[in-house]
Write a protein that holds these residues in place. Structure first.
Motif, PDB file in Angstrom:
ATOM      1  N   THR A   1       0.668  -1.525  -0.118  1.00  0.00           N
ATOM      2  CA  THR A   1      -0.871  -0.230   0.187  1.00  0.00           C
ATOM      3  C   THR A   1       0.586   0.977   0.044  1.00  0.00           C
ATOM      4  O   THR A   1       1.037   2.418  -0.603  1.00  0.00           O
ATOM      5  CB  THR A   1      -0.885   0.014   1.545  1.00  0.00           C
ATOM      6  OG1 THR A   1      -2.150  -1.114   0.808  1.00  0.00           O
ATOM      7  CG2 THR A   1      -1.790   0.818   0.969  1.00  0.00           C
ATOM      8  N   TRP A   2       2.026   1.161   0.446  1.00  0.00           N
ATOM      9  CA  TRP A   2       3.200   2.205   0.465  1.00  0.00           C
ATOM     10  C   TRP A   2       3.491   2.475  -0.477  1.00  0.00           C
ATOM     11  O   TRP A   2       3.479   3.753  -0.712  1.00  0.00           O
ATOM     12  CB  TRP A   2       3.692   2.261   1.806  1.00  0.00           C
ATOM     13  CG  TRP A   2       5.284   3.347   2.536  1.00  0.00           C
ATOM     14  CD1 TRP A   2       6.009   3.322   1.169  1.00  0.00           C
ATOM     15  CD2 TRP A   2       3.918   4.925   2.583  1.00  0.00           C
ATOM     16  NE1 TRP A   2       6.674   4.305   2.190  1.00  0.00           N
ATOM     17  CE2 TRP A   2       6.111   5.346   2.537  1.00  0.00           C
ATOM     18  CE3 TRP A   2       3.224   5.210   3.448  1.00  0.00           C
ATOM     19  CZ2 TRP A   2       5.910   6.667   2.635  1.00  0.00           C
ATOM     20  CZ3 TRP A   2       3.551   6.418   3.650  1.00  0.00           C
ATOM     21  CH2 TRP A   2       4.946   7.495   3.174  1.00  0.00           C
TER      22      TRP A   2
ATOM     23  N   ILE B   1      -1.874  -6.644 -10.669  1.00  0.00           N
ATOM     24  CA  ILE B   1      -3.401  -5.947 -11.292  1.00  0.00           C
ATOM     25  C   ILE B   1      -2.993  -4.639 -11.401  1.00  0.00           C
ATOM     26  O   ILE B   1      -2.775  -4.205 -11.972  1.00  0.00           O
ATOM     27  CB  ILE B   1      -4.058  -6.895 -11.593  1.00  0.00           C
ATOM     28  CG1 ILE B   1      -4.231  -8.193 -10.920  1.00  0.00           C
ATOM     29  CG2 ILE B   1      -4.929  -5.720 -11.573  1.00  0.00           C
ATOM     30  CD1 ILE B   1      -4.997  -9.152 -11.709  1.00  0.00           C
ATOM     31  N   ILE B   2      -2.975  -4.349 -10.015  1.00  0.00           N
ATOM     32  CA  ILE B   2      -3.474  -2.715  -9.645  1.00  0.00           C
ATOM     33  C   ILE B   2      -1.857  -2.068 -10.298  1.00  0.00           C
ATOM     34  O   ILE B   2      -2.063  -1.120 -11.149  1.00  0.00           O
ATOM     35  CB  ILE B   2      -3.472  -2.546  -8.131  1.00  0.00           C
ATOM     36  CG1 ILE B   2      -4.741  -3.150  -7.345  1.00  0.00           C
ATOM     37  CG2 ILE B   2      -3.435  -1.225  -8.310  1.00  0.00           C
ATOM     38  CD1 ILE B   2      -5.145  -2.877  -5.924  1.00  0.00           C
TER      39      ILE B   2
ATOM     40  N   ILE C   1      -0.084  -2.888 -12.433  1.00  0.00           N
ATOM     41  CA  ILE C   1       0.754  -2.823 -13.850  1.00  0.00           C
ATOM     42  C   ILE C   1      -0.340  -1.217 -14.343  1.00  0.00           C
ATOM     43  O   ILE C   1       0.489  -0.035 -14.899  1.00  0.00           O
ATOM     44  CB  ILE C   1       0.025  -3.515 -14.616  1.00  0.00           C
ATOM     45  CG1 ILE C   1       0.703  -4.805 -14.825  1.00  0.00           C
ATOM     46  CG2 ILE C   1      -0.468  -3.340 -16.558  1.00  0.00           C
ATOM     47  CD1 ILE C   1       0.167  -6.157 -14.991  1.00  0.00           C
ATOM     48  N   ARG C   2      -1.355  -1.022 -13.783  1.00  0.00           N
ATOM     49  CA  ARG C   2      -2.384   0.294 -13.876  1.00  0.00           C
ATOM     50  C   ARG C   2      -1.747   1.628 -13.403  1.00  0.00           C
ATOM     51  O   ARG C   2      -1.621   2.463 -14.384  1.00  0.00           O
ATOM     52  CB  ARG C   2      -3.969  -0.149 -13.555  1.00  0.00           C
ATOM     53  CG  ARG C   2      -4.598  -1.167 -14.321  1.00  0.00           C
ATOM     54  CD  ARG C   2      -3.911  -1.543 -15.688  1.00  0.00           C
ATOM     55  NE  ARG C   2      -4.454  -0.226 -16.516  1.00  0.00           N
ATOM     56  CZ  ARG C   2      -3.817   0.129 -17.574  1.00  0.00           C
ATOM     57  NH1 ARG C   2      -2.616  -0.781 -18.212  1.00  0.00           N
ATOM     58  NH2 ARG C   2      -3.558   0.980 -18.408  1.00  0.00           N
ATOM     59  N   LEU C   3      -1.497   1.376 -12.420  1.00  0.00           N
ATOM     60  CA  LEU C   3      -1.013   2.744 -11.358  1.00  0.00           C
ATOM     61  C   LEU C   3       0.602   2.979 -12.779  1.00  0.00           C
ATOM     62  O   LEU C   3       1.000   4.265 -13.181  1.00  0.00           O
ATOM     63  CB  LEU C   3       0.041   2.489 -10.166  1.00  0.00           C
ATOM     64  CG  LEU C   3      -1.159   2.011  -9.371  1.00  0.00           C
ATOM     65  CD1 LEU C   3      -1.216   1.896  -8.321  1.00  0.00           C
ATOM     66  CD2 LEU C   3      -2.354   3.401  -9.261  1.00  0.00           C
ATOM     67  N   ASP C   4       1.731   1.412 -12.598  1.00  0.00           N
ATOM     68  CA  ASP C   4       2.880   2.210 -14.081  1.00  0.00           C
ATOM     69  C   ASP C   4       2.245   2.870 -15.109  1.00  0.00           C
ATOM     70  O   ASP C   4       3.438   4.005 -15.971  1.00  0.00           O
ATOM     71  CB  ASP C   4       4.148   0.919 -13.754  1.00  0.00           C
ATOM     72  CG  ASP C   4       4.195   0.649 -12.238  1.00  0.00           C
ATOM     73  OD1 ASP C   4       4.551   1.201 -11.188  1.00  0.00           O
ATOM     74  OD2 ASP C   4       4.605  -0.429 -12.009  1.00  0.00           O
ATOM     75  N   ALA C   5       1.243   2.172 -15.728  1.00  0.00           N
ATOM     76  CA  ALA C   5       0.920   2.782 -16.779  1.00  0.00           C
ATOM     77  C   ALA C   5       0.825   4.062 -16.821  1.00  0.00           C
ATOM     78  O   ALA C   5       0.947   4.927 -17.284  1.00  0.00           O
ATOM     79  CB  ALA C   5      -0.308   2.015 -17.403  1.00  0.00           C
ATOM     80  N   TYR C   6      -0.102   4.690 -16.050  1.00  0.00           N
ATOM     81  CA  TYR C   6       0.005   6.061 -15.985  1.00  0.00           C
ATOM     82  C   TYR C   6       0.784   6.664 -15.065  1.00  0.00           C
ATOM     83  O   TYR C   6       1.033   7.823 -15.606  1.00  0.00           O
ATOM     84  CB  TYR C   6      -1.938   5.775 -14.750  1.00  0.00           C
ATOM     85  CG  TYR C   6      -1.881   7.208 -14.391  1.00  0.00           C
ATOM     86  CD1 TYR C   6      -2.988   7.573 -14.752  1.00  0.00           C
ATOM     87  CD2 TYR C   6      -1.534   7.964 -13.185  1.00  0.00           C
ATOM     88  CE1 TYR C   6      -3.575   8.859 -14.786  1.00  0.00           C
ATOM     89  CE2 TYR C   6      -2.544   9.495 -12.705  1.00  0.00           C
ATOM     90  CZ  TYR C   6      -3.549   9.769 -14.074  1.00  0.00           C
ATOM     91  OH  TYR C   6      -3.579  10.944 -13.738  1.00  0.00           O
ATOM     92  N   LYS C   7       1.475   6.436 -14.206  1.00  0.00           N
ATOM     93  CA  LYS C   7       2.725   6.983 -14.263  1.00  0.00           C
ATOM     94  C   LYS C   7       3.419   7.478 -14.646  1.00  0.00           C
ATOM     95  O   LYS C   7       3.742   8.863 -15.147  1.00  0.00           O
ATOM     96  CB  LYS C   7       3.032   6.122 -12.555  1.00  0.00           C
ATOM     97  CG  LYS C   7       4.634   6.728 -12.425  1.00  0.00           C
ATOM     98  CD  LYS C   7       5.405   5.996 -11.503  1.00  0.00           C
ATOM     99  CE  LYS C   7       5.902   4.398 -11.251  1.00  0.00           C
ATOM    100  NZ  LYS C   7       6.229   4.045 -10.711  1.00  0.00           N
ATOM    101  N   PHE C   8       3.736   6.538 -15.722  1.00  0.00           N
ATOM    102  CA  PHE C   8       4.504   6.992 -17.072  1.00  0.00           C
ATOM    103  C   PHE C   8       4.174   7.441 -18.329  1.00  0.00           C
ATOM    104  O   PHE C   8       4.758   8.208 -18.519  1.00  0.00           O
ATOM    105  CB  PHE C   8       5.173   5.742 -17.560  1.00  0.00           C
ATOM    106  CG  PHE C   8       5.941   4.747 -17.146  1.00  0.00           C
ATOM    107  CD1 PHE C   8       7.904   4.889 -16.740  1.00  0.00           C
ATOM    108  CD2 PHE C   8       6.621   3.494 -15.874  1.00  0.00           C
ATOM    109  CE1 PHE C   8       8.991   4.348 -15.934  1.00  0.00           C
ATOM    110  CE2 PHE C   8       7.242   3.076 -14.914  1.00  0.00           C
ATOM    111  CZ  PHE C   8       7.948   3.283 -15.611  1.00  0.00           C
ATOM    112  N   VAL C   9       3.048   7.378 -18.230  1.00  0.00           N
ATOM    113  CA  VAL C   9       2.603   7.804 -19.240  1.00  0.00           C
ATOM    114  C   VAL C   9       1.946   9.767 -19.312  1.00  0.00           C
ATOM    115  O   VAL C   9       2.215  10.407 -20.435  1.00  0.00           O
ATOM    116  CB  VAL C   9       1.327   7.151 -20.121  1.00  0.00           C
ATOM    117  CG1 VAL C   9       0.268   8.138 -20.750  1.00  0.00           C
ATOM    118  CG2 VAL C   9       1.517   6.605 -20.638  1.00  0.00           C
TER     119      VAL C   9
END
Length: 568
Positions: free
Chosen positions: A272-273, A355-356, A358-366
């Motif tokens: 979580t952190w 699963i979470i 993957i989406r966080l990294d995609a949003y962060k990198f983009v």
């Protein structure tokens, strides 16, 4: 019976408490029974096999990606020397055997002395972690007695669980604080070593950071798994800290519940952190940057910004590239495999987190980070060796958890040696009748130490004063020839535990090596494509050489004919 200086939440000398924890359907006993059963062994073997299969198939996938990106035969060129290394050793030079040019040279004695100092620094930081774990142990020892004397019945009756929960939370805070220190120490020690090239620097820094983080995260877990409740003594001869506080014992339902709680809380809080910091920190920084831009240029200026300027205002990628992403996944792999026998929910939590993630990294990198600079690499470097080391360690730790921490071996010994089915080669529910009684030893209340004497005579339980108590151990009764000595069943259980560790480790390692041998590093279709490519290259070279030879032959014939015509 209330016991002075005792731990009512874990009074293992009270038979009523122990039988209640096993048979009353309490939450700790239910969790222990859910995780500590015969299926745990097969699950641990499955996870060890899964780790091997995962690494083998990762090598296959890496080979496919490397081939698609034309990196299968790519070798890093002779790397340039780091400017820091060149500045430090510019006065000493030697001839490079590859390039034939002089280059700065680090003497062997200087390199060894720096490595010794760096290793001493690593050892010191590990000792700091052990000291922090010892502080947590002291906290648990002191707090459990405090909670046991609490006014609220809810806390007083669940003093063991409350102590474990608060200790884990404090331990997590210490882990996060030490992580900040470890990064600075790892940088200092790595620069002190003066690595020659950038790849050597990255490998050295990676190894130090992994060791620090791994020890920091798992030291308390190892303590709970293999040391908690092992050196507390027995009624009448308790071991005490500073001759005052009794050492902490496991929960009456077993040590596995404490280990499970430690793993669950640390893993959930850590993931979580990490997710919050990966997304929350860039969001806050970018919001602050946009706010400063609006103050400098006004709100209307923002609309006219070109895309490259908007991208430039995003957060830059950290100095270590994808290091934090790799480290997070490697530590999660360790949580998933090392103590999976004690916390089988770890793979499920890891799956949900990924699963979470993957989406966080995609949003962060983009949307939150600037576009990173790409660099060529044919594999993940030293990280793969670390993964293999974790896979080997997981087999050893799971063997010890099943043999020492869980009650699987004592139940097995009772079923085949001491239970109703002894000597019949059977094991089932009926064969475990009387197991709780067989796992309890008899203690005479009058043999208590003065500081441990009960405050009541136990008449509130049976109506008459109690003369004997029962506690969880394999010891002789007080009226035997050797009072409170270990029984024969204790030695049978100990021998069975050691035998299980040896058999389990050898069996799993044999399976791992067999799987590694059976699964090739390259897929068949990729190997055929590579062989086809090699064949075509050889054919092209052969045809080119043949064409050259034919051309030379024609030239020789032509020159020879002209020479012959000159003579009469």
């Amino acid at each position: 019976m209330v016991h002075r200086h005792a731990l009512p939440g874990s009074l293992h000398w009270l038979v009523c408490l122990l039988v209640w924890s096993h048979h009353s359907g309490s939450l700790p006993s239910q969790v222990t029974h859910l995780f500590d059963n015969g299926a745990t062994v097969f699950f641990a073997v499955f996870m060890a096999v899964w780790a091997t299969v995962f690494l083998e198939f990762w090598k296959r996938r890496r080979a496919v990606i490397a081939y698609d990106w034309d990196l299968i035969d790519w070798e890093e060129e002779e790397e340039e020397i780091r400017p820091q290394f060149e500045a430090k050793y510019s006065k000493k030079e030697r001839m490079n055997p590859i390039s034939g040019k002089p280059e700065p040279y680090q003497a062997f004695t200087d390199k060894c002395s720096r490595l010794i100092v760096s290793a001493s620094g690593i050892f010191f930081m590990i000792c700091v972690v052990i000291a922090a774990v010892f502080g947590i142990v002291i906290y648990r020892v002191v707090t459990v007695s405090t909670f046991a004397a609490f006014k609220w019945a809810l806390i007083r009756n669940n003093s063991q669980v409350a102590t474990t929960g608060t200790a884990v939370c404090i331990n997590f805070c210490i882990i996060m604080l030490l992580n900040v220190l470890y990064e600075k120490v790892a940088l200092l020690l790595t620069n002190l070593e003066q690595p020659r090239t950038e790849s050597e620097w990255e490998n050295s820094f990676t190894l130090k950071m992994f060791l620090f983080q791994f020890v920091n995260l798992n030291s308390s877990t190892f303590y709970i798994a293999f040391f908690l409740g092992r050196f507390t003594g027995h009624p009448g001869a308790y071991l005490r800290l500073i001759n005052r506080w009794r050492l902490e014992e496991c929960h009456p339902s077993g040590c596995l519940i404490d280990l499970c709680m430690q793993m669950g809380i640390i893993m959930v809080l850590k993931q979580t952190w990490n997710n919050f910091m990966e997304l929350g920190y860039p969001l806050i920084q970018n919001w602050w940057t946009r706010r400063k831009v609006r103050q400098e240029h006004g709100t209307e200026r923002k609309i006219n910004f070109p895309q490259w300027e908007k991208d430039y205002n995003l957060q830059p990628m950290n100095a270590y590239g994808l290091f934090d992403e790799y480290l997070e996944m490697i530590l999660q792999f360790g949580f998933t495999t090392i103590f999976v026998a004690a916390f089988p929910l770890a793979p499920l939590l890891a799956l949900l987190n990924n699963i979470i993630e993957i989406r966080l990294d995609a949003y962060k990198f983009v949307t939150q980070w600037r576009r990173p600079l790409a660099s060529r690499a044919k594999d993940i470097g030293i990280w793969y060796g670390i993964l293999e080391g974790i896979g080997i360690l997981s087999v050893i730790t799971n063997a010890f958890v099943i043999a020492i921490t869980s009650d699987f071996i004592p139940r097995l010994v009772y079923a085949y040696k001491y239970g109703p089915c002894a000597g019949q080669g059977e094991a089932g529910q009926k064969c475990m009748v009387g197991y709780v009684n067989a796992s309890l030893s008899v203690f005479r209340i009058s043999d208590f130490e003065n500081r441990s004497e009960p405050e009541s005579d136990g008449s509130e339980f049976s109506g008459t004063p109690l003369k004997y108590c029962r506690y969880r151990d394999y010891r002789d009764p007080p009226h035997s020839l050797a009072p409170y000595g270990y029984t024969l069943q204790f030695w049978h259980v100990l021998a069975a535990r050691l035998a299980f560790i040896i058999v389990f480790e050898h069996l799993v390692f044999c399976i791992k090596h067999l799987i590694s041998y059976l699964i090739p590093d390259l897929p068949k279709d990729l190997r055929d494509r590579m062989r086809r490519e090699k064949y075509l290259i050889q054919e092209m070279m052969y045809e080119a050489e043949l064409e050259r030879l034919q051309k030379e032959r024609k030239e020789r014939k032509k020159n020879g004919k002209a020479h012959h015509n000159e003579w009469p």
